[in-house]
Design a protein around this motif. Structure first.
Motif, PDB file in Angstrom:
ATOM      1  N   PHE A  12      79.535 -14.863   9.522  1.00  0.00           N
ATOM      2  CA  PHE A  12      79.959 -14.236   8.634  1.00  0.00           C
ATOM      3  C   PHE A  12      80.528 -15.737   7.632  1.00  0.00           C
ATOM      4  O   PHE A  12      80.392 -16.009   6.828  1.00  0.00           O
ATOM      5  N   ARG A  13      80.737 -16.634   9.077  1.00  0.00           N
ATOM      6  CA  ARG A  13      81.484 -18.131   8.549  1.00  0.00           C
ATOM      7  C   ARG A  13      80.069 -18.563   7.927  1.00  0.00           C
ATOM      8  O   ARG A  13      79.898 -19.836   6.819  1.00  0.00           O
ATOM      9  N   VAL A  14      78.564 -18.422   8.901  1.00  0.00           N
ATOM     10  CA  VAL A  14      77.562 -19.473   8.276  1.00  0.00           C
ATOM     11  C   VAL A  14      76.955 -18.556   6.720  1.00  0.00           C
ATOM     12  O   VAL A  14      77.250 -19.354   5.679  1.00  0.00           O
ATOM     13  N   LEU A  15      77.309 -17.198   6.703  1.00  0.00           N
ATOM     14  CA  LEU A  15      77.036 -16.519   5.474  1.00  0.00           C
ATOM     15  C   LEU A  15      77.736 -17.155   3.864  1.00  0.00           C
ATOM     16  O   LEU A  15      77.789 -17.408   3.211  1.00  0.00           O
TER      17      LEU A  15
ATOM     18  N   THR B  87      61.693 -11.462  13.357  1.00  0.00           N
ATOM     19  CA  THR B  87      61.291 -11.988  11.645  1.00  0.00           C
ATOM     20  C   THR B  87      62.227 -11.578  10.778  1.00  0.00           C
ATOM     21  O   THR B  87      62.392 -10.212  10.762  1.00  0.00           O
ATOM     22  N   VAL B  88      61.499 -12.451   9.778  1.00  0.00           N
ATOM     23  CA  VAL B  88      61.769 -11.676   8.407  1.00  0.00           C
ATOM     24  C   VAL B  88      61.114 -10.214   8.203  1.00  0.00           C
ATOM     25  O   VAL B  88      62.229  -9.593   7.591  1.00  0.00           O
ATOM     26  N   GLN B  89      60.484 -10.357   8.662  1.00  0.00           N
ATOM     27  CA  GLN B  89      59.435  -9.110   8.651  1.00  0.00           C
ATOM     28  C   GLN B  89      60.364  -7.732   9.142  1.00  0.00           C
ATOM     29  O   GLN B  89      60.010  -6.755   8.827  1.00  0.00           O
ATOM     30  N   SER B  90      60.727  -7.832  10.616  1.00  0.00           N
ATOM     31  CA  SER B  90      60.829  -6.907  11.405  1.00  0.00           C
ATOM     32  C   SER B  90      62.299  -6.362   9.692  1.00  0.00           C
ATOM     33  O   SER B  90      62.581  -4.946   9.830  1.00  0.00           O
TER      34      SER B  90
ATOM     35  N   HIS C  98      68.894 -13.543   3.666  1.00  0.00           N
ATOM     36  CA  HIS C  98      67.837 -14.630   5.212  1.00  0.00           C
ATOM     37  C   HIS C  98      67.648 -16.212   3.796  1.00  0.00           C
ATOM     38  O   HIS C  98      67.215 -17.409   4.792  1.00  0.00           O
ATOM     39  N   SER C  99      67.775 -16.080   2.451  1.00  0.00           N
ATOM     40  CA  SER C  99      67.838 -17.792   2.101  1.00  0.00           C
ATOM     41  C   SER C  99      68.627 -18.924   3.230  1.00  0.00           C
ATOM     42  O   SER C  99      67.981 -19.514   2.975  1.00  0.00           O
ATOM     43  N   VAL C 100      69.520 -17.919   3.994  1.00  0.00           N
ATOM     44  CA  VAL C 100      70.820 -18.803   4.903  1.00  0.00           C
ATOM     45  C   VAL C 100      70.258 -18.919   6.368  1.00  0.00           C
ATOM     46  O   VAL C 100      70.668 -19.209   7.089  1.00  0.00           O
ATOM     47  N   GLY C 101      68.875 -17.654   6.283  1.00  0.00           N
ATOM     48  CA  GLY C 101      68.433 -18.246   7.427  1.00  0.00           C
ATOM     49  C   GLY C 101      68.811 -16.715   9.408  1.00  0.00           C
ATOM     50  O   GLY C 101      69.058 -17.152  10.342  1.00  0.00           O
TER      51      GLY C 101
END
Length: 905
Positions: A179-182, A329-332, A249-252
């Protein structure tokens, strides 16, 4: 078997089974048992004392799906193991019938309410938060519990996620960290459930979160909101969820457990607003971001870390690769969203995507979107959530375009039928259908040459009409009933006649005229008339440079196409000049050219490949593939073509094993090389290049049957002298030559030479290459005097085009020198021998080994023929011949070093 709608907590012996939680306790301790055995236990408990047949258990637990008998026995065995020594007495086997629970049981109805393991009850204070009272338990979450609480005075609602002892503490810490990363990366957003505080010091540990609303499933049942939404409103609602996931996703940050239970819905100003919650099993793709943001990596010491790759999640929404144990992955996450999109569209958030789901979606484009998002192979799946969002937002425009394409296809079929009635000769029909397929794409050409203020829809309509008009011109000029049209009119003649009307028909609409010229240049390229294609492209480039500017992406794209047409007709100097101009205008800069950089690197690689300098082409193709993955990842056909070209470069530069490995991977990966999804030409090309790589790798015996089958297959569609069949014959000739079958090799190569030179002219590259190989094979057959003129002609052309130090020129100098020495012509051969360099020869013919020894041996033969008979020379010469023989040189090639009257080792 009839099922009660109630759920129970069962007691038998010292065991307790909670049906609502699917939890089994023995002597008060929870035991870890898989879901299927517990479902079997539930059925036995509901019919305690009765025999439950195997068929009934399969029907209720496995829902009638076909499975193997032993799965039921395995499930019973796992239960008995948990029950201990008394296991076989508790569950009794009734031979050939089923099973019976043979102990007294008692039950307590628990409905669907969640039972607290932590002695938390509604009305109690939140531990450590005296102003908040527990209202109700929302759901269990593994061994943690989620409760709704309310402030005593203000009535503010918050959600607490408790962990009683630390078994889930690392998950709570992970969620707080992410949550802090986001928040640090994206700022304050109201589409992520905000974490207000946490307690990781004393039990019970908890996260304190804002109340974000009901979860999606409960909201749908409570408000029947989906039932009251139109399809467009459901899509707009779903896009909210996609936007949130895309931001993460844009921030990993991968969510890894996307499902309706982790999407919250609340009413905001009269509209429904979604929020994403529960990042407890999520993954951070770049853990280094924690250091960049100054965030302590809580929770990493007790788990696999934030980057852990466990396949946690809800089975219904888990992508197949996760079930197979691969990393998420993102595709998942895209897969999970695709499943939710299906459920939202059908209005049932519990419905699985079972076979036949397509019948529930009556819109073809949405069926395609769902299928692309939930494809079982991640390579074929949509590359990102934003791709899915873009498709949904552009649904109306895509539908309109699909309708227009359908109308164009009907027109194409009508035109093709008319053309088929006009001419019945098969090669003509095939070429004409190819023409129609290309020309009718004109209406898809974007109005890139039109000022932004113009009506794009009107422009496209004009282009579509222009396509039809131009096709009519072609048909009229092909019909022998038309005055002035000869009965033997070729497709090329019909095109030329129709093209001559372009200025007259479209003199007031230059943009549409240019669009037609673009497609016409592609048709000429397909017909191998590179000169006509280059002429059209030159005019197009001139127009675009004036109208759009020299650095406009469309201008750059056409400049690179012009360069390709120029070197295809062996005008290398002019091609290099056009390339240099395009490069200087920004063609290799992604910020200027955008996706054109893929084409730019590809054309540079093609230029080197056409000049037989495969080593120089490799970095260009590798860069093109890298950029293709960044700019056009969904264009699998162009990606395949790039990798095929790269494999040829590996073969031609001595990296045969690398070439075969790359092609093996392509052919094993059905997502990329699936002949059913490719045009016949590309599929054939792939098989051709694969066989070619096997030949260069010394596996000619494997390649030969592939090539013979290719010729058979192609003969169903093309005339025997067609250039596509000629290309395969060239490779088959190389296959025979590598096996020492020079006569068979010569026969195939001579057929290819005649086909290429008849179709493309004596100085086109295919003709020159075939002529060189045919005359070299004739030399091997002992007919050097007949081969010399042809070898000299080809070498002179190559030297004029690329210089005598180009790899191809060096190989031709060797061929000609060897042939000349066969008739003991020492003056011209001596001059040629002075130009040979083993490193250049190896680049020009990487399938040949020991070039350094071959060059030294042929020079020694020249010295012997000019009168040098020294003992050391003769000894060295015999040593070289011995080395070549031991190195695997075929007898017919080895015979070229023989000197009359001299015994060679």
């Amino acid at each position: 078997m009839s099922e009660s709608s109630h759920l129970y907590r069962w007691r038998f012996g010292d065991m307790q089974f909670d049906e609502a939680r699917l939890e089994l306790r023995v002597s008060g301790l929870a035991v870890d048992v898989e879901q299927k055995p517990l479902q079997v236990l539930a059925q036995l408990l509901r019919h305690a004392g009765e025999v439950v047949t195997k068929e009934e258990l399969f029907e209720s637990v496995w829902q009638g799906r076909v499975t193997v008998d032993h799965v039921l026995a395995t499930a019973i065995g796992k239960l008995r193991k948990v029950f201990g020594d008394e296991g076989t007495k508790i569950i009794v086997t009734v031979p050939r019938v089923g099973y019976r629970l043979a102990v007294p049981v008692e039950r307590v109805a628990v409905g669907r309410a969640h039972a607290s393991q932590m002695d938390l009850t509604p009305g109690a204070k939140v531990p450590g938060r005296d102003h908040f009272q527990l209202v109700q338990q929302l759901s269990p979450s593994g061994s943690s519990e989620v409760w709704l609480a309310q402030h005593n005075k203000t009535g503010e609602r918050r959600v607490y996620k408790f962990s009683p002892d630390g078994s889930r503490l690392s998950s709570l810490k992970r969620e707080a960290t992410l949550f802090r990363v986001l928040r640090e990366s994206l700022g304050e957003r109201n589409d992520f459930v905000r974490i207000i505080d946490w307690n990781f010091e004393t039990a019970p540990f908890f996260l304190e979160c804002e109340f974000g609303g009901q979860n999606l499933s409960d909201w749908a049942q409570t408000h029947h909101a989906l039932d009251n939404m139109s399809r467009d409103e459901r899509l707009a609602f779903f896009v909210q969820i996609c936007d949130t996931v895309s931001a993460a996703h844009s921030v990993g940050v991968l969510h890894k457990d996307l499902k309706p239970g982790n999407v919250l819905v609340a009413d905001e100003d009269g509209s429904w607003r979604t929020r994403l919650t529960d990042f407890g099993s999520s993954r951070l793709l770049e853990p280094g971001r924690l250091d960049e943001l100054g965030i302590t990596s809580l929770g990493l010491t007790l788990t696999q870390g934030i980057g852990g790759d466990s396949s946690s999640g809800t089975p219904l929404y888990l992508a197949p690769e996760l079930v197979a144990g691969h990393a998420p992955t993102v595709q998942s996450d895209v897969y999970a969203l695709g499943t939710m999109l299906y459920q939202i569209l059908v209005g049932d958030l519990s419905r699985p995507m079972a076979p036949g789901w397509e019948y529930d979606i009556d819109d073809a484009l949405l069926r395609e979107d769902i299928a692309r998002a939930t494809d079982g192979h991640p390579v074929r799946r949509l590359a990102s959530v934003s791709d899915l969002t873009e498709r949904l937002l552009n649904l109306a425009a895509r539908r309109k375009e699909a309708e227009r394409l359908e109308a164009s296809e009907r027109e194409a079929q009508r035109a093709a039928q008319e053309l088929e009635r006009t001419r019945a000769r098969r090669p003509w029909i095939l070429a004409s259908i190819a023409l129609l397929a290309v020309a009718l794409t004109l209406s898809l050409v974007q109005s890139r040459h039109v000022a932004a203020a113009r009506d794009e829809a009107a422009t496209r309509a004009r282009q579509a009409q222009a396509s039809t008009d131009f096709l009519r011109d072609v048909l009229i000029n092909a019909d022998p009933r038309t005055p002035g049209v000869r009965p033997d009119t070729s497709i090329h003649d019909a095109l030329e006649n129709a093209a001559g009307l372009l200025d007259q028909r479209f003199h007031e609409d230059p943009d549409v005229r240019i669009a037609i010229m673009q497609s016409l240049s592609q048709i000429y390229d397909g017909l191998k008339d590179h000169e006509a294609s280059a002429k059209l492209l030159s005019e197009i480039v001139e127009h675009l440079e004036t109208q759009e500017g020299e650095s406009a992406p469309e201008t750059l794209r056409m400049q690179y196409e012009l360069a390709q047409a120029l070197f295809a007709q062996s005008d290398f100097d002019q091609a290099r000049a056009v390339l240099a101009k395009a490069d200087s205008n920004g063609g290799l800069d992604p910020e200027v050219a955008g996706a054109v950089v893929v084409q730019a690197n590809n054309i540079h690689g093609q230029l080197h490949l056409h000049q037989n300098d495969a080593a120089a082409a490799i970095p260009w193709f590798e860069r093109a593939i890298e950029l293709h993955g960044a700019f056009t990842p969904n264009d699998h056909t162009s990606g395949l073509m790039l990798q095929m070209d790269l494999s040829q470069c590996y073969s031609f530069s001595g990296q045969q094993d690398k070439a075969v490995a790359l092609l093996d991977a392509l052919f094993e990966d059905g997502a990329l090389v699936n002949e059913a999804s490719l045009s016949p030409w590309i599929a054939t090309r792939a098989r051709d290049i694969y066989a070619r790589a096997l030949v260069y790798a010394g596996r000619a015996e494997e390649a030969e049957p592939m090539l013979l089958q290719l010729i058979t297959d192609l003969s169903e569609f093309y005339a025997p002298d067609h250039s596509i069949i000629a290309e395969v014959r060239m490779v088959l000739g190389s296959s025979y030559a590598s096996q020492g079958l020079s006569q068979e090799a010569y026969a195939q190569t001579a057929l290819a030479e005649r086909a290429f030179c008849a179709q493309h002219g004596d100085h086109q590259m295919h003709c020159l290459g075939a002529k060189a190989n045919a005359n070299w094979l004739n030399t091997l057959l002992g007919n050097a005097s007949d081969a010399i003129a042809g070898l000299r002609e080809v070498r002179n052309v190559f030297v004029q085009l690329v210089g005598d130090q180009a790899p191809a020129s060096n190989v031709l100098s060797y061929y000609l020198a060897v042939a000349l020495l066969q008739i003991e012509e020492t003056q011209e051969s001596g001059a040629l021998l002075d130009t040979l360099h083993p490193d250049l020869l190896e680049k020009g013919a990487p399938d040949t080994v020991l070039w350094d020894v071959m060059v030294e041996a042929i020079r020694m033969k020249h010295r012997i023929l000019t009168g040098d008979s020294g003992t050391q020379l003769l000894n060295d010469f015999n040593t070289a011949i011995h080395t070549l023989r031991e190195g695997g040189m075929k007898a017919d090639h080895l015979a070229l070093y023989a000197v009359d009257g001299m015994h060679n080792e």
